[in-house]
Design an enzyme around this catalytic site. Structure first.
Site, PDB file in Angstrom:
ATOM      1  N   TYR A  58       1.445  -0.939  -0.039  1.00 13.59           N
ATOM      2  CA  TYR A  58      -0.084  -0.169   0.037  1.00 13.59           C
ATOM      3  C   TYR A  58       0.883   0.601  -0.043  1.00 13.59           C
ATOM      4  CZ  TYR A  58      -3.249  -3.612   1.694  1.00 13.59           C
ATOM      5  OH  TYR A  58      -5.120  -4.473   1.822  1.00 13.59           O
ATOM      6  N   HIS A 124      -0.250 -12.395   1.377  1.00 12.02           N
ATOM      7  CA  HIS A 124      -0.895 -11.694   0.636  1.00 12.02           C
ATOM      8  C   HIS A 124      -2.057 -12.286  -0.628  1.00 12.02           C
ATOM      9  CE1 HIS A 124      -2.074  -6.591  -0.318  1.00 12.02           C
ATOM     10  NE2 HIS A 124      -3.029  -7.563  -0.515  1.00 12.02           N
ATOM     11  N   PRO A 223     -16.541  -4.689   4.197  1.00 14.43           N
ATOM     12  CA  PRO A 223     -17.419  -4.275   4.481  1.00 14.43           C
ATOM     13  C   PRO A 223     -18.702  -3.821   4.436  1.00 14.43           C
ATOM     14  CG  PRO A 223     -15.573  -3.959   6.403  1.00 14.43           C
ATOM     15  CD  PRO A 223     -15.238  -4.010   4.992  1.00 14.43           C
ATOM     16  N   LEU A 224     -18.058  -2.539   4.234  1.00 14.03           N
ATOM     17  CA  LEU A 224     -18.880  -1.269   3.703  1.00 14.03           C
ATOM     18  C   LEU A 224     -19.036  -1.893   2.032  1.00 14.03           C
ATOM     19  CD1 LEU A 224     -18.743   1.111   6.340  1.00 14.03           C
ATOM     20  CD2 LEU A 224     -19.798  -0.515   6.751  1.00 14.03           C
ATOM     21  N   GLY A 225     -19.256  -2.613   1.140  1.00 11.52           N
ATOM     22  CA  GLY A 225     -18.715  -2.155  -0.020  1.00 11.52           C
ATOM     23  C   GLY A 225     -17.853  -1.166  -0.416  1.00 11.52           C
ATOM     24  N   GLY A 227     -17.516   1.887   0.829  1.00 14.18           N
ATOM     25  CA  GLY A 227     -18.365   2.840   0.950  1.00 14.18           C
ATOM     26  C   GLY A 227     -19.536   2.816   0.039  1.00 14.18           C
ATOM     27  N   PHE A 228     -20.049   1.658  -0.495  1.00  9.22           N
ATOM     28  CA  PHE A 228     -21.585   1.868  -1.808  1.00  9.22           C
ATOM     29  C   PHE A 228     -22.472   1.501  -0.649  1.00  9.22           C
ATOM     30  CE2 PHE A 228     -25.259  -0.009  -3.193  1.00  9.22           C
ATOM     31  CZ  PHE A 228     -25.755   0.932  -4.445  1.00  9.22           C
TER      32      PHE A 228
END
Length: 336
Positions: A58, A124, A223-225, A227-228
């Site tokens: 990253y 990874h 877990p929040l897709g 951000g969607f």
């Protein structure tokens, strides 16, 4: 915050983690600011979200350097998870699982993170040119050397891209499970990281039960897709060219509009729990119901969202909530 235990090594973490990738990789670079990200990490730790998830790729490297600035002050407050096995080139990413490289990469991560030990060291991606047992064996040597406390496997991005001839979707994690069973013969797997959310529940079928039956922790990525599921993104709003969502088939204007019923359902559930509860907190609370071995790791670079995400650990969904979420339509625009 509620505490959970990762793997046979009995590593204790908060019920919600913090994915640090968006602070320096894969999301809009114009909004990546070091000082703000530092405050976000401190905010997450203050709220009990002590699992900090990063990787050497990253940035590359800058994400670990950022986390190292926090760890220099607050090592005792944090559970550090980083990854090895991917190299970033000029416009491409390649796997490297050679034992010598793994050893050097670990030492470099320790220097950037300003710590003597990594709590969870994750593979990874496997290197197709190196038997995974050799890579895993080198990682196990790092545990014996006291540089790493436990080992994990990242299965992020494993998706079913086509349906079988009879219309049944093949198991997207079949290959991951085969790999896990191989490395388990070399050294225990303490955690598996893979995507799990209301709009990507595929890991529930086999991967989560595999982990639960063997005492392996599960880090729920995205877990929040992406951000969607927060309900804060506007269909057709567009993304910066370097944002991974600019090329994601679920983030076209058409598919974002088509998937709004998912957000609307989460918002209805949130409304029953009070004015301060958000769709994002409902999505995270749903992930927590997948098992005591599950720790969602939502990514963010803003203090507000880190605080809100950590608060999801205090939200208890009812049977009615779970039935309603379970009846929501499946996400469209995937890799069918």
């Amino acid at each position: 915050m509620e505490r959970r235990t990762i793997g046979a090594a009995a590593l204790e973490v908060g019920a919600i983690g913090l994915g640090c990738m968006p602070m320096s990789w894969a999301y809009s670079s114009s909004s990546q600011r070091g000082d703000r990200s530092l405050r976000t990490v401190h905010t997450a730790l203050d709220a009990g979200a002590n699992l900090l998830d990063t990787a050497d790729m990253y940035g590359p490297f800058t994400n670990e350097l950022l986390i190292g600035r926090v760890l220099k002050e607050r090592r005792a407050d944090a559970f550090v998870s980083t990854k090895v096995g991917l190299l970033v080139g000029d416009g491409h990413v390649v796997a490297n699982g050679r034992p010598g490289y793994v050893r050097r990469a670990c030492d470099a991560s320790l220097r950037r993170l300003q710590t003597d030990v990594i709590d969870l060291y994750q593979l990874h991606r496997p290197d197709p040119e190196v038997p995974v047992e050799e890579t895993w064996g080198a990682m196990a040597e790092l545990v014996a050397a006291g540089k790493v406390r436990a080992l994990g496997v990242s299965a992020m991005g494993a998706r079913a891209r086509r349906r079988g001839s009879a219309g049944a979707r093949p198991d997207p994690y079949e290959g991951t499970i085969r790999q896990l069973e191989r490395v388990q013969q070399v050294f225990p797997v303490s955690a598996v990281q893979a995507e799990l959310s209301v709009w990507s529940p595929e890991a529930l079928d086999r991967l989560l039960p595999w982990c639960a039956s063997r005492g392996v922790g599960f880090l729920a990525g995205m877990p929040l897709g992406n951000g969607f599921l927060t309900g804060t993104l506007t269909p057709g709003g567009g993304f910066e060219p370097d944002d991974l969502r600019a090329r994601h088939p679920r983030f076209t204007a058409e598919m974002m509009a088509a998937n709004q019923p998912l957000v609307a359902g989460l918002r209805r559930v949130a409304g029953r729990h009070g004015d301060g509860v958000t769709p994002a907190q409902v999505a995270l609370a749903w992930t927590l119901t997948a098992g005591r071995h599950v720790v969602p790791v939502p990514g963010t670079k803003r203090e507000r969202w880190a605080r809100e995400n950590a608060g999801a650990a205090e939200l208890t969904l009812t049977e009615r909530d779970l039935r309603e979420i379970g009846s929501l339509p499946g996400a469209r625009g995937s890799w069918d």
